[in-house]
Design a protein around this motif. Sequence first.
Motif, short mmCIF file in Angstrom:
data_model
loop_
_atom_site.label_atom_id
_atom_site.label_comp_id
_atom_site.label_asym_id
_atom_site.label_seq_id
_atom_site.Cartn_x
_atom_site.Cartn_y
_atom_site.Cartn_z
N ARG A 149 -5.35 -13.53 4.29
CA ARG A 149 -5.05 -14.25 2.79
C ARG A 149 -5.81 -15.50 2.81
O ARG A 149 -5.73 -16.26 3.78
CB ARG A 149 -3.52 -14.50 2.76
CG ARG A 149 -2.90 -13.13 2.57
CD ARG A 149 -1.24 -13.60 2.74
NE ARG A 149 -0.32 -12.15 2.93
CZ ARG A 149 0.04 -11.42 1.85
NH1 ARG A 149 0.29 -12.39 0.56
NH2 ARG A 149 1.02 -10.54 2.08
N ASP A 150 -6.40 -15.61 1.72
CA ASP A 150 -7.42 -17.05 1.57
C ASP A 150 -6.58 -18.22 1.32
O ASP A 150 -5.45 -17.99 0.95
CB ASP A 150 -7.96 -16.69 0.14
CG ASP A 150 -9.18 -15.50 0.30
OD1 ASP A 150 -9.55 -15.01 1.36
OD2 ASP A 150 -9.46 -14.88 -0.67
N THR A 153 -10.50 -21.25 -1.17
CA THR A 153 -11.04 -20.25 -1.73
C THR A 153 -10.54 -19.67 -3.13
O THR A 153 -11.40 -18.96 -3.99
CB THR A 153 -10.88 -18.99 -0.40
OG1 THR A 153 -11.01 -19.55 0.49
CG2 THR A 153 -11.73 -17.96 -0.66
N ILE A 154 -9.26 -19.79 -3.13
CA ILE A 154 -8.33 -19.23 -4.20
C ILE A 154 -8.82 -20.22 -5.40
O ILE A 154 -9.22 -19.50 -6.45
CB ILE A 154 -6.73 -19.29 -4.19
CG1 ILE A 154 -6.33 -18.37 -3.16
CG2 ILE A 154 -6.29 -18.81 -5.33
CD1 ILE A 154 -4.85 -18.70 -2.91
N THR A 179 -12.30 -18.88 -6.41
CA THR A 179 -12.25 -17.53 -7.21
C THR A 179 -11.80 -17.74 -8.63
O THR A 179 -12.44 -17.22 -9.55
CB THR A 179 -11.13 -16.59 -6.51
OG1 THR A 179 -11.38 -16.40 -5.32
CG2 THR A 179 -11.16 -15.28 -7.09
N ARG A 219 -5.64 -11.84 -6.57
CA ARG A 219 -6.54 -12.66 -5.94
C ARG A 219 -6.19 -14.04 -6.02
O ARG A 219 -6.34 -14.88 -4.97
CB ARG A 219 -7.82 -12.60 -6.71
CG ARG A 219 -8.56 -11.26 -6.62
CD ARG A 219 -10.19 -11.12 -6.56
NE ARG A 219 -10.53 -12.04 -5.31
CZ ARG A 219 -11.72 -12.21 -5.13
NH1 ARG A 219 -12.61 -12.05 -6.26
NH2 ARG A 219 -12.10 -13.00 -4.25
N GLY A 269 -4.55 -15.07 -3.25
CA GLY A 269 -5.25 -14.98 -1.57
C GLY A 269 -5.57 -13.79 -1.17
O GLY A 269 -6.30 -13.82 -0.06
N GLY A 328 -8.37 -10.73 -0.96
CA GLY A 328 -9.83 -10.60 -0.96
C GLY A 328 -10.03 -9.52 -2.21
O GLY A 328 -9.05 -8.79 -2.44
#
Lengths: 291, 322
Positions: free
Chosen positions: A20-21, A25-26, A29, B106, B109, B111
Amino acid sequence: MADRAGVIHDLGYRHYDGPRDGVATIARTLFVTGLRHAFGLGRSGKSKILPFLLLGLSTLPAAIVVGVVTLVGLSDLPLTYAGYTNQTQLLVSLFAAAQAPVLFSRDLRYRSIVLYLARPLPAYVVALTRWASLTTALLVFTVLPVLVLYAGGLLAGLDVSDQTTDLLKAVALLLLVSSMLAGITGFISSVSLRRGFAVVGSIVALVVVPGVVTAVQAIASEEGAEQVGVAAGLASPWSLTNGLASAWDAGVEVFTPPEGGWVVAYLAVAVLIAGVGLAAIVARFLKVGSQ
Amino acid sequence: MTGDSGQVIETTGLTKHYGQVHALTDLDIEVGDGVTGLVGANGAGKSTLIKILLGLLEPTSGGARVLGHDIATEGQEIRRLVGYMPEHDCLPPDVSASEFVVHMARMSGLGASAARERSADVLRHVGLDEERYRPMGGYSTGMKQRAKLAQALVHDPRLVFLDEPTNGLDPAARTDMLGLVRRIGSDFGIAVLVTSHLLGELEQVSDHVVVLDAGHLLRSSATGDFLEQTGSLLVEVVGGTTERDRFGEALAAAGLTCRPRGTAIAVEPAPAGVSVHDLVRDTAADLGLGLMRLQPDRRHLEDVFHDDVPLGDPIPGGGPRG
């Protein structure tokens, strides 16, 4: 799940135990999605029309100028990079006014913001990311024609160092104006959730107000009251940018150019507008998040 | 079930005041695994409680732990592990459920490829088929509720908050949704906190029920306790009301207190020393009537409000009763 004996036609519910990011990173995105949405990418075909039409309209003159410079063999561009954006500022304003609601009104109006806030990103990060998407979209929108001009100019054999200096000045000014426009239109769109109101409000702030400021400056210049015109320039993002461009010798003519302390004031107010816009957007998202 | 330390949700003295409005007052509840129903009239504080547990609202005083994380300091960690289906509409009308659920995955979290895979899975589980590719603006209420549920489950949370999932659904869709809620708690192994103002619904799906009234805890106990046996029996014989009445009169003559209820007869607890079951059997045999049904008379969840609640005098911190 190894211990789950499902029947062959139904796998049953499968758990997710992959990676899980993290928040960074989220947020990235969300930033990329927002940037794409600002140009209608990843949305309906209809929503691509306006941003790309405006982008085309603002790039077309650059292409024509490049053609003329190449064919006629001019030794210099007929206008500077900063001057070019000054000429297309109406298109930039329309783009900001039309696309800000996509990033700021939708989530709030349809209340999908609640679904974002029930996820790891804190409200202020969502707001900052949205603002960053719009600022970047505006930067792309304004820098693209300037780059066409620059590339064309270099191909036509203009002096590389002169052109590069001019270009960098223009990009710095574009960054400033993009963050101001994103702050202003973003805030307007996050308050007036009806798209129409948001667009009209943004147009008033980005087209009508600068128009009034320019008129005041012209009259002030005519009447010899330069200081009034310079002070009026503080009232709109475009007059600030153009004033700074003129003071920086970036090839933009204004009726009442700021000098000395006024330049510092222009820069300070420009940064302040961007900052206040951003802070207001964050405050708005935090408020909606707790409702 | 989980022990004290392994509670899914624990609140201690949780209080939320909006100025003069007391949304929650000194709430102490514990929620374990499985499906927990949170019941209360509109404005009882259900949504406020969920928002506090998500870390979206700050409590005025008191605290809570969700999946072992403190709401005051670890909100982000909590939001990573829980799913939330709001009561109100929250779907943008111009995107399809498929795109939207992928995006929401997403945002939790996952991918890109995991998000797509899980979205497809979850949309199938909630029962959105071909319509998942259509813009959500054209969805019926039932489809919207399914899409909202899908986005709450897509990141495989350990706990989901479902705020009024049956709101606005027709009876068939309501039954489907309740079945789904039941499956999430049992088959999917995800703890569920589901709110409703309709007690009858939660009776069908919950393992445990928490009743809120005007921000106070009225009761918190296993659903079975709510449906406690009253000691009465329900008896039904083959035939119509004539048979029912004949049988009831005979039972009354034998010394039992009975009253008709629908096509059955409710027999109140007999005086000590009388075997009601034997008496019913013998009476039926004497009259030549076929016994069709003989079962303990259970109360309904609604009775909590009808009987137990002295209006205007809620029981603060009332624990399991009966």
